[in-house]
Design a protein around this motif. Structure first.
Motif, PDB file in Angstrom:
ATOM      1  N   GLU A 188     142.293  11.352 -12.844  1.00 43.83           N
ATOM      2  CA  GLU A 188     141.800  12.652 -13.261  1.00 43.83           C
ATOM      3  C   GLU A 188     142.592  13.769 -12.573  1.00 43.83           C
ATOM      4  O   GLU A 188     143.144  13.583 -11.480  1.00 43.83           O
ATOM      5  CB  GLU A 188     140.318  12.799 -12.953  1.00 43.83           C
ATOM      6  CG  GLU A 188     139.978  12.898 -11.478  1.00 43.83           C
ATOM      7  CD  GLU A 188     138.500  13.159 -11.249  1.00 43.83           C
ATOM      8  OE1 GLU A 188     138.159  13.689 -10.172  1.00 43.83           O
ATOM      9  OE2 GLU A 188     137.691  12.837 -12.145  1.00 43.83           O
TER      10      GLU A 188
ATOM     11  N   ARG B 247     138.998  20.550 -15.177  1.00 45.67           N
ATOM     12  CA  ARG B 247     138.982  19.113 -14.890  1.00 45.67           C
ATOM     13  C   ARG B 247     139.365  18.366 -16.168  1.00 45.67           C
ATOM     14  O   ARG B 247     138.771  18.591 -17.227  1.00 45.67           O
ATOM     15  CB  ARG B 247     137.603  18.655 -14.417  1.00 45.67           C
ATOM     16  CG  ARG B 247     137.489  17.162 -14.140  1.00 45.67           C
ATOM     17  CD  ARG B 247     136.122  16.825 -13.560  1.00 45.67           C
ATOM     18  NE  ARG B 247     135.943  15.395 -13.396  1.00 45.67           N
ATOM     19  CZ  ARG B 247     135.327  14.604 -14.275  1.00 45.67           C
ATOM     20  NH1 ARG B 247     134.823  15.149 -15.397  1.00 45.67           N
ATOM     21  NH2 ARG B 247     135.189  13.312 -14.064  1.00 45.67           N
TER      22      ARG B 247
ATOM     23  N   SER C 186     139.870   8.249 -13.840  1.00 47.19           N
ATOM     24  CA  SER C 186     138.928   8.926 -14.729  1.00 47.19           C
ATOM     25  C   SER C 186     137.699   8.048 -14.927  1.00 47.19           C
ATOM     26  O   SER C 186     137.805   6.856 -15.210  1.00 47.19           O
ATOM     27  CB  SER C 186     139.583   9.217 -16.079  1.00 47.19           C
ATOM     28  OG  SER C 186     140.675  10.087 -15.922  1.00 47.19           O
TER      29      SER C 186
ATOM     30  N   THR D  82     140.205  14.486 -17.823  1.00 49.41           N
ATOM     31  CA  THR D  82     140.060  13.039 -17.631  1.00 49.41           C
ATOM     32  C   THR D  82     140.417  12.306 -18.920  1.00 49.41           C
ATOM     33  O   THR D  82     140.285  12.844 -20.021  1.00 49.41           O
ATOM     34  CB  THR D  82     138.621  12.657 -17.236  1.00 49.41           C
ATOM     35  OG1 THR D  82     137.730  13.000 -18.308  1.00 49.41           O
ATOM     36  CG2 THR D  82     138.193  13.376 -15.973  1.00 49.41           C
TER      37      THR D  82
ATOM     38  N   LEU E  53     148.650  14.521 -16.483  1.00 53.02           N
ATOM     39  CA  LEU E  53     147.802  13.369 -16.172  1.00 53.02           C
ATOM     40  C   LEU E  53     148.706  12.191 -15.823  1.00 53.02           C
ATOM     41  O   LEU E  53     149.614  11.856 -16.588  1.00 53.02           O
ATOM     42  CB  LEU E  53     146.915  12.994 -17.361  1.00 53.02           C
ATOM     43  CG  LEU E  53     145.678  13.859 -17.644  1.00 53.02           C
ATOM     44  CD1 LEU E  53     144.853  13.218 -18.750  1.00 53.02           C
ATOM     45  CD2 LEU E  53     144.827  14.046 -16.408  1.00 53.02           C
TER      46      LEU E  53
END
Length: 827
Positions: A96, A88, A128, A90, A113
């Motif tokens: 995200e 994951r 995010s 962010t 991203l």
């Protein structure tokens, strides 16, 4: 205090220099990381690296591993077992990215991203969420696209009006921005990492569309040595870029109206952005244009003297070209045009005493970013900022200043041009592993500033209350002048992480200046600590450093503006009581020093239950050797004013902030700040019209000891409203600004900045309705600005000789404003 500064400088400079030399030597001899480690690279949708992204690695039956990408968007880790795992990633301002089944055999992973978009054409992504970044040592606060779009700041067509919604940022009654008590020229204002301050005044003078801005970073303390020649802090604007989809956005094509002695047309400010590909997957463009037409009406002035029609516009055009996957070129052109036939009109300045003003400004720039195979990154930039300013008075009787207002034709005509050519280079070294991890960077800044000015000045008459002549100032003709300066800086900085939860950031910067020829050294040191049991939930930051200022050329320009002669008259206004008394402004390059600040601070961030983030900061800033003119014949009012380094400012800031983000990207924010901005030189002297009298200590004119600030947007859950309604608001209360009392001769009476405006208070709620119309998704917003109808005055009569002394004018009052914007267009 001088001894304390010397100890701090010696304590920081020598160990930091030795530290950084050892690290550079170790970096040259380092060996590659073990092959079994997995390397991850974070880039945006156009292939540009994304630094400082937060990465969470989750293996089955293992505690989550949290990492941060380095300056070049890289991170490395090892997995415990060869089985699929999740990643994951962010970062504020991006959607995200979640990879559920990462291949354990892959050694190089590239994650994209995507920037948050104003035109939302996908709904299966989440922005995010706010998190504590343990790799960030400064007090950085970011307003990303959601805040820029949703905060209903007053006159939401000028991005500068959004800046006071940073705690610790104050906008004075002239619209200028002050961070943590600093002068406006002490803040480094950047657009895509290029300095956009006026080369002469140092003010934030460039304009650009609010819709062109993707995010704004504000840093007040512990900011890195990359940012030099500023004692006040950093404001960094980052603009948008296109992608492989053509996108169009339009905002505020509807005019606004306000109630000022009847309903009147106020302004119209259309904004348009258009983005898309030039060559798909290779080159993209962005164009953000705005135009503003204002019908300015001053209710306190008589008819025929109370209006101005102002027109201005700006356009920012950018292109990104990926020459190779590792070499990215960005180029742009920002253009400004400003036209005001009665510039400066106000309740104390009728139209006849204003000027016809025209300003042109432009900034072409180019940046080349190259990423090497070993993770190093080289960033090169070149930009040219240029301003052309001219104003001339309207024809009429001679200019005069009465105890109530100005009258007659303004006394001064100006033609001016200024330019800044800036080049910068920044190199990020590949990570070095030696007693932990080191991320090293080194850079070079070069600036050449030039300006030329030509004045023509007519007499200025100072009148008593009975309109007899008290004093007359005359200005002999003089030749136009030019001046230039060359600035350069070298710096190196390390980010050392000896273990998880502990980070040191030492830095060293050396600056050179052509006018003040002695090199200056700026050592800085900051540390971040997170307890092992509270990593990513608690962060304590502290730092201390020396921050040097740039040479403020506007002070030098005063010494080139010629001589003023003052003649005083008897009560009949005819009989001279003195010969013409000369006043001159002079300086000597060799006697001047560069102003600098000792800035130390401590801050704490903590995540409370229910994802409520709180932050507290304490900043103490002591600025020494600032420029100020001193009258060598004091207490006489006329004489030779010599530029010295005798000014010292003492600024402090305590801030407490709280923020909570709800599902759907809704946000609530609140803050309290206690700020003091004091100086030993509260009177600023000028060669033309100036306050007179002995120098005094006192608060600066933007000193606001107490402030409460809140803003947010929430779903409007009311039974008879559908779910596509949002409630938005801003609330701002702060201590009123100081002002100085003077007499008809403009002599200071009493304490400088000893009086204050009434406290400022404004609550502005509103609703936004999102709806579909002919394949478009639109947002219509209405705001009741200052619904409490607080005066919030902009001007005061500060002349004690006037029966109108202490009368506050130009209140903001209550207003209803509307905005319509395109949220999504048909695919």
């Amino acid at each position: 205090m001088k001894v304390f500064r010397a100890i701090i400088r010696a304590f920081l400079a020598a160990p930091l220099a030795a530290w950084l030399v050892c690290l550079c030597t170790a970096a040259a001899a380092q060996t590659p990381a073990p092959a079994q480690r997995i390397s991850i690279t974070i880039v945006d949708e156009n292939g540009a690296v994304v630094p400082d992204a937060q990465i969470t690695i989750q293996e089955s039956d293992k505690p989550a591993l949290r990492l941060s990408a380095d300056f070049s968007g890289h991170a490395a880790y090892s997995i415990a077992a060869p089985s699929p795992y999740s990643i994951r990633v962010t970062k504020p301002g991006f959607y995200e990215s979640v990879t559920q089944e990462a291949d354990p055999l892959a050694r190089d992973i590239r994650i994209v991203l995507t920037h948050e978009q104003m035109l939302v054409q996908q709904v299966d992504v989440s922005a995010s969420s706010a998190e504590i970044d343990t790799q960030e040592v400064s007090d950085k606060l970011t307003l990303a696209l959601p805040e820029i779009i949703n905060i209903p700041y007053a006159t939401s067509r000028d991005i500068r009006n959004l800046l006071p919604y940073f705690p610790g940022v104050v906008q004075d009654q002239y619209g200028q921005i002050h961070i943590a008590g600093s002068e406006t020229w002490a803040t480094l204002d950047l657009l895509d990492n290029f300095d956009i301050r006026s080369p002469i005044s140092g003010q934030l003078a460039m304009r650009f569309s609010a819709d062109a801005v993707r995010s704004i970073d504000q840093e007040t303390t512990r900011y890195p040595v990359q940012y030099g020649r500023s004692t006040g802090g950093v404001l960094a604007f980052f603009t948008g870029m296109g992608d492989n989809k053509f996108r169009f956005n339009a905002t505020d094509f509807l005019p606004s109206f306000h109630d000022a002695n009847g309903i009147r047309f106020d302004k119209v400010v259309p904004r348009v952005t258009f983005t898309g590909p030039v060559v798909r997957d290779r080159a993209w463009f962005f164009d953000g244009m705005e135009f503003e037409y204002d019908n300015i009406y001053i209710r306190e002035l008589p008819e025929g003297e109370n209006t101005n029609q102002l027109a201005r516009g700006s356009n920012l055009f950018r292109v990104q070209f990926n020459a190779t996957p590792r070499n990215i070129i960005n180029t742009g052109l920002l253009f400004n045009d400003y036209h005001s036939p009665y510039d400066g009109i106000g309740s104390l300045t009728p139209r006849s005493s204003t000027t016809h003003t025209d300003i042109l400004a432009w900034l072409p720039y180019i940046r080349d970013q190259h990423t090497f195979h070993n993770g190093a990154l080289l960033d090169l930039g070149l930009g040219i900022t240029r301003f052309r300013t001219g104003y001339e008075p309207h024809t009429g009787p001679p200019y005069a200043l009465t105890p109530e207002l100005s009258q007659g034709s303004y006394f001064e005509t100006l033609t001016s041009s200024s330019q800044r050519v800036e080049a910068n280079a920044l190199f990020y070294f590949p990570p070095l592993h030696w007693l932990g991890r080191h991320d090293l960077q080194a850079g070079l800044d070069l600036d050449r500033i030039g300006y030329d000015e030509a004045y023509q000045r007519d007499p200025v008459n100072y009148l008593r209350e009975d309109r007899t002549l008290l004093r007359q100032s005359t200005f002999p003709a003089y030749e136009p002048f030019t001046r230039h300066n060359v600035e350069s800086g070298l710096y190196v900085q390390d980010r050392w992480t000896p273990r998880t939860g502990l980070l040191f950031e030492p830095g060293l910067r050396v600056d050179f200046d052509e006018i003040i020829s002695s090199p200056v050294v700026s050592p800085r040191l900051a540390v971040v600590y997170s307890p092992k049991r509270a990593v990513n939930t608690t962060k304590i930051s502290a730092g201390v450093g020396i921050y040097y200022e740039h040479t403020q050329l506007e002070y030098l320009a005063r010494a080139l503006a010629g001589t003023r002669y003052d003649t005083y008259y008897a009560a009949d206004g005819i009989t001279p009581t003195t010969p013409p008394l000369p006043t001159t402004f002079t300086y000597n390059d060799e006697s001047l020093k560069e102003a600098h600040a000792l800035n130390w601070s401590i801050g704490i961030e903590h995540r409370l239950p229910h994802a409520i983030y709180v932050k507290a900061n304490y900043i103490q800033k002591e600025v020494s050797h600032e420029f100020t003119y001193v009258n060598q014949q004091s207490p006489a009012l006329s004489g030779n004013y010599v530029l010295t380094n005798r000014r010292e400012d003492d600024d402090s800031l305590v801030s407490i902030e709280a923020r909570h983000s709800f599902s759907g990207n809704y946000t609530l924010f609140g803050a309290y700040t206690h700020s003091l901005a004091h100086t030993n030189a509260a009177i600023d002297y000028f060669p033309s019209i100036s306050y007179l009298g002995p120098q005094q200590s006192g608060p600066l004119s933007w000193d606001t000891p107490n402030r409460v600030l809140s803003w947010g947007w929430l779903p409007f859950y009311v039974p008879w409203f559908k779910k596509n309604w949002d409630f938005v608001y801003t609330f701002d209360w702060h201590t009123g600004f100081p002002f100085t009392s003077i007499n008809a001769n403009r002599e200071v009476v009493g304490a400088a900045n000893g009086q204050r405006f009434p406290n400022y208070k404004s609550f502005s709620p509103g609703l936004e309705w999102r709806f579909h119309f002919r394949g478009m998704y639109l947002g219509l917003r209405g705001i009741l600005e200052n619904i409490n109808n607080s005066g919030n005055y902009a001007t005061v009569n500060n002349v004690l000789d006037s029966p109108q002394y202490g009368q506050f004018t130009e209140p903001s009052g209550r207003a209803l404003t509307a905005r319509i914007r395109l949220i999504q267009s048909k695919k």
